[in-house]
Design an enzyme around this catalytic site. Structure first.
Site, PDB file in Angstrom:
ATOM      1  N   LYS A 172       1.015  -1.279  -0.023  1.00 48.19           N
ATOM      2  CA  LYS A 172       0.089   0.060  -0.072  1.00 48.19           C
ATOM      3  C   LYS A 172       1.051   1.358  -0.007  1.00 48.19           C
ATOM      4  CE  LYS A 172      -1.324   2.845   1.870  1.00 48.19           C
ATOM      5  NZ  LYS A 172      -1.241   4.323   1.934  1.00 48.19           N
ATOM      6  N   GLU A 248       9.494   0.883  10.942  1.00 49.43           N
ATOM      7  CA  GLU A 248      10.637   1.934  10.546  1.00 49.43           C
ATOM      8  C   GLU A 248       9.909   3.271  10.440  1.00 49.43           C
ATOM      9  OE1 GLU A 248      13.572   1.389  10.026  1.00 49.43           O
ATOM     10  OE2 GLU A 248      13.621  -0.689   9.681  1.00 49.43           O
ATOM     11  N   CYS A 282      14.010  10.348   6.896  1.00 50.48           N
ATOM     12  CA  CYS A 282      13.831  10.082   8.106  1.00 50.48           C
ATOM     13  C   CYS A 282      15.348  10.162   8.883  1.00 50.48           C
ATOM     14  CB  CYS A 282      13.388   8.717   8.358  1.00 50.48           C
ATOM     15  SG  CYS A 282      14.371   7.429   7.294  1.00 50.48           S
ATOM     16  N   GLU A 379      10.141  16.229  13.710  1.00 49.80           N
ATOM     17  CA  GLU A 379      10.738  16.241  12.356  1.00 49.80           C
ATOM     18  C   GLU A 379      10.598  17.290  11.719  1.00 49.80           C
ATOM     19  OE1 GLU A 379       9.324  12.336  11.210  1.00 49.80           O
ATOM     20  OE2 GLU A 379      11.440  11.891  10.389  1.00 49.80           O
TER      21      GLU A 379
END
Ligand code: NAP
Length: 475
Positions: A172, A248, A282, A379
């Protein structure tokens, strides 16, 4: 360009007939409309993956490996067109997109080689009463959920080991970047992956579709790459059927520069750690901690390099920094920078969002950032480097570890003993020691704390898709 669902080896429309738009981040214009998979399509994809499972698991590992190797060859042959597609739907500069295609393809080559290394174990029980035989078996049907920032590499990093291990999958992809995932499906089919082994299900109703699959008892594995926020939701859902998970998740990488560092190398490393993928990684350096003795030189040199970068449409050959992926992302970056500036930080370069069209944000360096600033906690996911100074090794470690995340950290020092000491003390799954890039298909990639569970790449990446079966033998 493929725009339908890929289920059971066929390109099919969504059963609802619904479609959704994919936008060019450089202009906001529609570049394609893609079939919008729903829950019944998800069930059909799991049907196909479950039906294909036994034959694929029984396919010799060498054959599975050769098929993946063929996929690596095809990706390599078509690197140019794949890079353009990535750049078109994600916005990243072509140079970054080309880098991604190489990196992504390498997961197929690496796991082509690992397919034949699903070794077990044999031992005599300490009591001497029996033998201990451990064999590895594929986990079964896997649901793979990927983000938009590396639309090819996050898919191959999961599909490669899953197929090598003998698992079948439903991927997906992120709804911002489904086109690359569909192109990967076409390549895998051409490489000879049998019908139903890989299914790709773009969807605008990710929550419903993924939940439906995680509650299907035939699904035995979830591998997710994305935000920690969504990761928590999926871990809770996976608990219902005790589904095996690899997660992750987000990062908040510290980039620590000691006074004894080679500053030329540290600036080069900072540019890679911060600007690879325009900061939308990331692994992106999110917080720069620089020893006070070299902080102003580091800041001015970094600002000079950042301000010299050419910003423009990702698909233009000379662009070094493309637009961010969507409006939400650029708005969040803008908000974090404005918050830091309001709290007293100074923009050495950049620092304000330009007029549209497109989702652009300029390369930015901030100094004098308040220690409690949200920009150091969240982030950033954009081309912004906040710099904070420190005066001792203990302080550097304390600041670096002051986060719920633990994906990667970067450390620059010419004192190797100190470098290794700090690498051990920092709470992260990966450390770049005098290096601004850690990602490597041959190395275990993953985080500690709220950055995730499990590892992708290396031999460990294969083990994530295998179950150990212990057979106690007497003879
Ligand atoms: P995201 O919002 O968490 O989305 C990731 C994927 O999950 C997308 O396919 C998304 O689909 C889907 N999703 C969203 N909500 C869901 C739900 N309730 N249930 C099931 N699936 C759902 O993350 P993103 O913004 O795409 O990616 C950026 C994040 O990924 C950052 O946090 C980054 O650090 C992380 N990341 C981590 C790694 C790593 O290896 N640790 C690598 C790359 C990126 P839709 O697109 O349809 O929303």
């Amino acid at each position: 360009m493929e725009t339908e669902l890929f289920i059971g080896g066929k390109w099919v429309p969504a059963s609802s007939g619904n479609r959704f738009d994919v936008l060019d981040p450089a202009t906001g214009d529609v570049i394609a409309t893609v079939a919008d998979g729903g829950e019944s399509d998800a069930v059909a994809a799991v049907d196909a993956a479950a039906a294909a499972g036994p034959a694929w698991a029984a396919t010799p590992p060498r054959v599975r490996g050769e098929t993946l190797r063929k996929a690596w060859e095809l990706m390599t042959e078509r690197a140019g067109e794949l890079a353009k597609l990535i750049s078109l739907e994600n916005g990243k500069a072509l140079v970054d997109a080309k880098g991604e295609v190489t990196y992504a393809a390498e997961f197929f080559r690496w796991f082509a080689e690992e397919a034949v290394r699903g070794e077990g174990q044999f031992a005599t029980a300490p009591s001497g009463a029996n033998r201990i035989l451990v064999t590895r078996q594929p986990v079964g049907v896997c649901v793979l959920v990927t983000p938009w920032n590396f639309p090819a590499a996050m898919a191959t990093r999961k599909i490669g080991p899953a197929l090598a291990a003998g698992c079948t999958v439903v991927l997906k992809p992120a709804s911002d970047t489904p086109l690359t995932a569909l192109a990967m499906a076409a390549i895998l089919a051409e490489a000879g992956v049998p019908e139903g082994v890989v299914n790709v299900l773009p969807s605008r109703s990710s929550g419903k579709v993924v939940s439906r699959m995680l509650h299907d008892s035939r699904v035995r594995k979830l591998s997710f790459t994305g935000s920690t926020e969504v990761g928590r939701i999926l871990l809770a859902q996976a608990a219902d059927n005790v589904v095996n998970t690899s997660m992750e998740l987000g990062g908040n990488a510290p980039f620590v520069v000691f006074g004894d560092a080679d500053l030329d190398a540290a600036i080069e490393g900072a540019m890679i750690a911060k600007m690879r993928n325009g900061g939308e990684a990331c692994t992106a350096a999110n917080r720069f901690y620089v020893e006070a003795s070299v902080a102003s030189e580091f800041a001015s040199r970094l600002a000079a390099r950042m301000s010299a970068l050419r910003v423009g449409p990702g698909t233009a050959e000379d662009t070094q920094v493309g637009p961010l992926v969507n409006e939400d992302t650029v708005a969040k970056v803008d908000e974090l920078v404005r918050g830091a500036l309001d709290a007293g930080a100074k923009a050495e370069t950049g620092g304000s969002r330009p007029e549209g069209p497109g989702f652009y944000y300029p390369p930015t360096v901030l100094t004098g950032v308040a220690p409690d600033s949200p920009i150091l906690r969240e982030e950033i996911f954009g081309p912004v480097a906040p710099i904070v100074t420190f005066t001792s090794e203990d302080e550097a470690v304390r600041l670096a570890n002051d986060t719920e995340y633990g994906l990667v950290a970067y450390v620059y020092t010419t004192d190797l003993a100190r470098g290794l000491r700090i690498s051990e003390a920092i709470e992260a799954g990966m450390v770049g020691l005098n290096r601004g890039l850690v990602s490597d298909p041959a190395a275990p990639f993953g985080g500690v704390k709220q950055s995730g569970i499990g590892r992708e790449g290396g031999h460990e990446g294969l083990l994530e898709y295998l179950e150990s079966k212990y057979i106690a033998v007497s003879w």
